[in-house]
Design a protein around this motif. Structure first.
Motif, PDB file in Angstrom:
ATOM      1  N   ASP A 137     -10.574   9.668  -7.049  1.00  0.00           N
ATOM      2  CA  ASP A 137     -11.011  10.236  -5.771  1.00  0.00           C
ATOM      3  C   ASP A 137     -10.197   9.621  -4.637  1.00  0.00           C
ATOM      4  O   ASP A 137     -10.658   8.725  -3.932  1.00  0.00           O
ATOM      5  CB  ASP A 137     -12.497   9.991  -5.549  1.00  0.00           C
ATOM      6  CG  ASP A 137     -13.000  10.591  -4.232  1.00  0.00           C
ATOM      7  OD1 ASP A 137     -12.297  11.472  -3.679  1.00  0.00           O
ATOM      8  OD2 ASP A 137     -14.071  10.170  -3.746  1.00  0.00           O
ATOM      9  N   PRO A 138      -8.954  10.079  -4.442  1.00  0.00           N
ATOM     10  CA  PRO A 138      -8.099   9.465  -3.426  1.00  0.00           C
ATOM     11  C   PRO A 138      -8.598   9.644  -1.997  1.00  0.00           C
ATOM     12  O   PRO A 138      -8.186   8.907  -1.106  1.00  0.00           O
ATOM     13  CB  PRO A 138      -6.740  10.163  -3.630  1.00  0.00           C
ATOM     14  CG  PRO A 138      -7.038  11.385  -4.405  1.00  0.00           C
ATOM     15  CD  PRO A 138      -8.261  11.115  -5.214  1.00  0.00           C
ATOM     16  N   SER A 139      -9.496  10.609  -1.760  1.00  0.00           N
ATOM     17  CA  SER A 139      -9.975  10.848  -0.394  1.00  0.00           C
ATOM     18  C   SER A 139     -10.760   9.664   0.163  1.00  0.00           C
ATOM     19  O   SER A 139     -11.016   9.610   1.367  1.00  0.00           O
ATOM     20  CB  SER A 139     -10.850  12.109  -0.355  1.00  0.00           C
ATOM     21  OG  SER A 139     -12.014  11.934  -1.133  1.00  0.00           O
ATOM     22  N   ALA A 140     -11.121   8.719  -0.681  1.00  0.00           N
ATOM     23  CA  ALA A 140     -11.858   7.538  -0.220  1.00  0.00           C
ATOM     24  C   ALA A 140     -10.924   6.403   0.181  1.00  0.00           C
ATOM     25  O   ALA A 140     -11.387   5.336   0.596  1.00  0.00           O
ATOM     26  CB  ALA A 140     -12.811   7.054  -1.310  1.00  0.00           C
ATOM     27  N   PHE A 141      -9.600   6.628   0.107  1.00  0.00           N
ATOM     28  CA  PHE A 141      -8.635   5.557   0.349  1.00  0.00           C
ATOM     29  C   PHE A 141      -7.519   6.046   1.268  1.00  0.00           C
ATOM     30  O   PHE A 141      -7.439   7.220   1.619  1.00  0.00           O
ATOM     31  CB  PHE A 141      -8.009   5.104  -0.985  1.00  0.00           C
ATOM     32  CG  PHE A 141      -8.995   4.620  -1.999  1.00  0.00           C
ATOM     33  CD1 PHE A 141      -9.408   3.296  -2.017  1.00  0.00           C
ATOM     34  CD2 PHE A 141      -9.526   5.492  -2.947  1.00  0.00           C
ATOM     35  CE1 PHE A 141     -10.318   2.846  -2.950  1.00  0.00           C
ATOM     36  CE2 PHE A 141     -10.437   5.041  -3.891  1.00  0.00           C
ATOM     37  CZ  PHE A 141     -10.832   3.720  -3.884  1.00  0.00           C
ATOM     38  N   GLY A 142      -6.640   5.128   1.637  1.00  0.00           N
ATOM     39  CA  GLY A 142      -5.368   5.528   2.194  1.00  0.00           C
ATOM     40  C   GLY A 142      -4.542   6.126   1.069  1.00  0.00           C
ATOM     41  O   GLY A 142      -4.526   5.612  -0.042  1.00  0.00           O
ATOM     42  N   VAL A 143      -3.858   7.233   1.339  1.00  0.00           N
ATOM     43  CA  VAL A 143      -3.143   7.969   0.293  1.00  0.00           C
ATOM     44  C   VAL A 143      -1.668   8.084   0.668  1.00  0.00           C
ATOM     45  O   VAL A 143      -1.320   8.349   1.828  1.00  0.00           O
ATOM     46  CB  VAL A 143      -3.750   9.374   0.102  1.00  0.00           C
ATOM     47  CG1 VAL A 143      -2.939  10.192  -0.895  1.00  0.00           C
ATOM     48  CG2 VAL A 143      -5.195   9.257  -0.363  1.00  0.00           C
ATOM     49  N   ALA A 144      -0.795   7.860  -0.314  1.00  0.00           N
ATOM     50  CA  ALA A 144       0.654   7.938  -0.099  1.00  0.00           C
ATOM     51  C   ALA A 144       1.215   9.212  -0.721  1.00  0.00           C
ATOM     52  O   ALA A 144       0.791   9.643  -1.794  1.00  0.00           O
ATOM     53  CB  ALA A 144       1.340   6.714  -0.697  1.00  0.00           C
ATOM     54  N   GLU A 145       2.192   9.786  -0.042  1.00  0.00           N
ATOM     55  CA  GLU A 145       2.934  10.929  -0.579  1.00  0.00           C
ATOM     56  C   GLU A 145       4.365  10.471  -0.837  1.00  0.00           C
ATOM     57  O   GLU A 145       5.012   9.881   0.042  1.00  0.00           O
ATOM     58  CB  GLU A 145       2.927  12.080   0.424  1.00  0.00           C
ATOM     59  CG  GLU A 145       3.640  13.321  -0.087  1.00  0.00           C
ATOM     60  CD  GLU A 145       3.700  14.433   0.952  1.00  0.00           C
ATOM     61  OE1 GLU A 145       4.210  15.517   0.601  1.00  0.00           O
ATOM     62  OE2 GLU A 145       3.242  14.214   2.095  1.00  0.00           O
ATOM     63  N   LEU A 146       4.874  10.716  -2.052  1.00  0.00           N
ATOM     64  CA  LEU A 146       6.221  10.322  -2.427  1.00  0.00           C
ATOM     65  C   LEU A 146       7.087  11.567  -2.630  1.00  0.00           C
ATOM     66  O   LEU A 146       6.580  12.625  -3.033  1.00  0.00           O
ATOM     67  CB  LEU A 146       6.212   9.501  -3.720  1.00  0.00           C
ATOM     68  CG  LEU A 146       5.280   8.285  -3.796  1.00  0.00           C
ATOM     69  CD1 LEU A 146       5.470   7.569  -5.134  1.00  0.00           C
ATOM     70  CD2 LEU A 146       5.501   7.331  -2.639  1.00  0.00           C
ATOM     71  N   ASP A 147       8.390  11.427  -2.364  1.00  0.00           N
ATOM     72  CA  ASP A 147       9.288  12.539  -2.661  1.00  0.00           C
ATOM     73  C   ASP A 147       9.714  12.477  -4.129  1.00  0.00           C
ATOM     74  O   ASP A 147       9.245  11.613  -4.887  1.00  0.00           O
ATOM     75  CB  ASP A 147      10.497  12.551  -1.720  1.00  0.00           C
ATOM     76  CG  ASP A 147      11.379  11.305  -1.870  1.00  0.00           C
ATOM     77  OD1 ASP A 147      11.244  10.587  -2.880  1.00  0.00           O
ATOM     78  OD2 ASP A 147      12.199  11.060  -0.966  1.00  0.00           O
ATOM     79  N   THR A 148      10.593  13.382  -4.540  1.00  0.00           N
ATOM     80  CA  THR A 148      10.972  13.455  -5.954  1.00  0.00           C
ATOM     81  C   THR A 148      11.711  12.202  -6.423  1.00  0.00           C
ATOM     82  O   THR A 148      11.741  11.906  -7.616  1.00  0.00           O
ATOM     83  CB  THR A 148      11.860  14.686  -6.204  1.00  0.00           C
ATOM     84  OG1 THR A 148      12.971  14.645  -5.293  1.00  0.00           O
ATOM     85  CG2 THR A 148      11.073  15.973  -5.974  1.00  0.00           C
TER      86      THR A 148
END
Length: 355
Positions: A137-148
């Protein structure tokens, strides 16, 4: 290199325990969660630690002292309110100076420590290094987006629609570049200065922000379920040690640590279990993954997969499990009320009543 250890916060998800105790001092395997963070910092070769404290400052000071017990030099930094992780960096500016630092959330638990991470940061010195792990459940945390290519391109704090399943673990490493970032950002909708916004500022400014995705064990011990799970994980590493007294009518199975002064009589303990100093266990069963602190009393009861804090007693209770029992608690059976069956039966009835 220095460390900034966050030990403020009210611990609302651990109430009622945290009404009377700092959440960072709730014990895991009979040792406060905060101490594991201090030990990890010391093992990484860091000597100076600033501890951010709030309403529970005196309790934290009493437990940690000057840090010498951990081989550390501790400075306490008061925070007037929990105004965000970036705010903690902001108010620690004088302590941090122009040194690199690791920021460690005091209620987080990382198995294996942070030594390798700190060593890598020291040699490569990016502007920031973050730890990531996959969560359900990532919505409860800070979430990172990575590129390819695996490069960090975006961060969000508790997003409603997470862009990935990678959550930020509560350990961050920064160069002094972060001080410009925390001064530049504005409070979020929650009214806090978010560290995710500060790191995003560094990314947008073209600074080198790196990530490490860990596959090892990490937990935020902010709720009872996770606290019990961390306790289970730590007890898995327990070594058998009988420092107290065990009578001939008792059975000790597996990895059980009985600390000095504890007394076990007519009982069965199945490890992994830790029993604190001067605790008395009589005519009881203590099952796996249970931590019983010092000066407790377990009598004529069964308990497993639980944490019992100091000076508490469980007597005459047939089964307790998956429980977190605070300090100076008494658990006893409810009084039995007289029971009766009230019947209105017609002629020629047949009734079976179990007694």
């Amino acid at each position: 290199m220095k460390a900034l250890l966050l030990s403020g916060g009210s611990g609302t998800r651990l109430r009622p325990i945290t009404h009377t105790s700092a959440k960072q001092l709730v014990p895991v395997a009979n040792k406060p969660v905060l101490f594991y963070g201090l030990e990890a910092i010391a093992e990484a070769g860091i000597g100076q630690v600033g501890i951010i404290v709030g309403d529970t400052a005196e309790e934290i000071r009493e437990a940690v002292g000057d840090g010498s017990a951990f081989g550390l030099d501790v400075t306490y930094i008061p925070q007037e309110a929990p105004l965000g992780l970036a705010h903690a960096v902001l108010i620690a500016r004088e302590f941090l100076g122009e040194d690199d630092f690791v920021m460690y959330l005091g209620d987080n638990f990382v198995v294996g420590g942070i030594t390798d991470l700190v060593d890598a940061f020291r040699s490569e010195r990016p502007a920031a290094q973050i730890l990531l792990t996959k969560v359900p459940d990532p919505s409860a945390f800070g979430v990172a987006e990575l590129d390819t290519a695996g490069q960090v391109i975006g961060l969000e704090e508790k997003p409603r629609q997470p862009k990935s399943e990678l959550a930020l673990v509560g350990v961050y490493l920064f160069s002094p570049a972060v001080h410009e970032a925390v001064r530049a950002i504005k409070p979020s909708g929650r009214g806090e200065l978010e560290i995710t916004d500060a790191i995003q500022w560094l990314i947008d400014a073209g600074r080198d922000v790196r990530s490490t995705t860990i596959s090892g064990y990490w937990k935020d011990t902010g709720n009872v379920t996770d606290m019990l799970e961390v306790n289970r994980s730590v007890l898995e590493t327990l070594e058998r040690e009988i420092g107290g007294t065990v009578d001939d009518d008792s059975e000790i199975i597996g990895r059980v640590r009985i600390e000095p002064g504890a007394k076990v009589t007519g009982s069965r303990l199945v490890g992994p279990v830790v029993v604190g100093v001067n605790t008395v266990i009589t005519d009881s069963y203590v099952g796996p993954f249970t931590s019983i602190a010092g000066d407790c009393r377990i009598e004529d009861s069964e308990i497993e997969y639980s944490i019992v804090l100091r000076d508490s007693s469980v007597t005459g209770v047939r089964r307790v499990e998956a429980s977190l029992i605070g300090r100076n608690v008494e658990v006893t059976p409810a009084p039995r009320k007289p029971a009766a069956h009230r019947l209105v039966l017609g002629d020629h009835s047949k009734v079976q009543i179990s007694s």
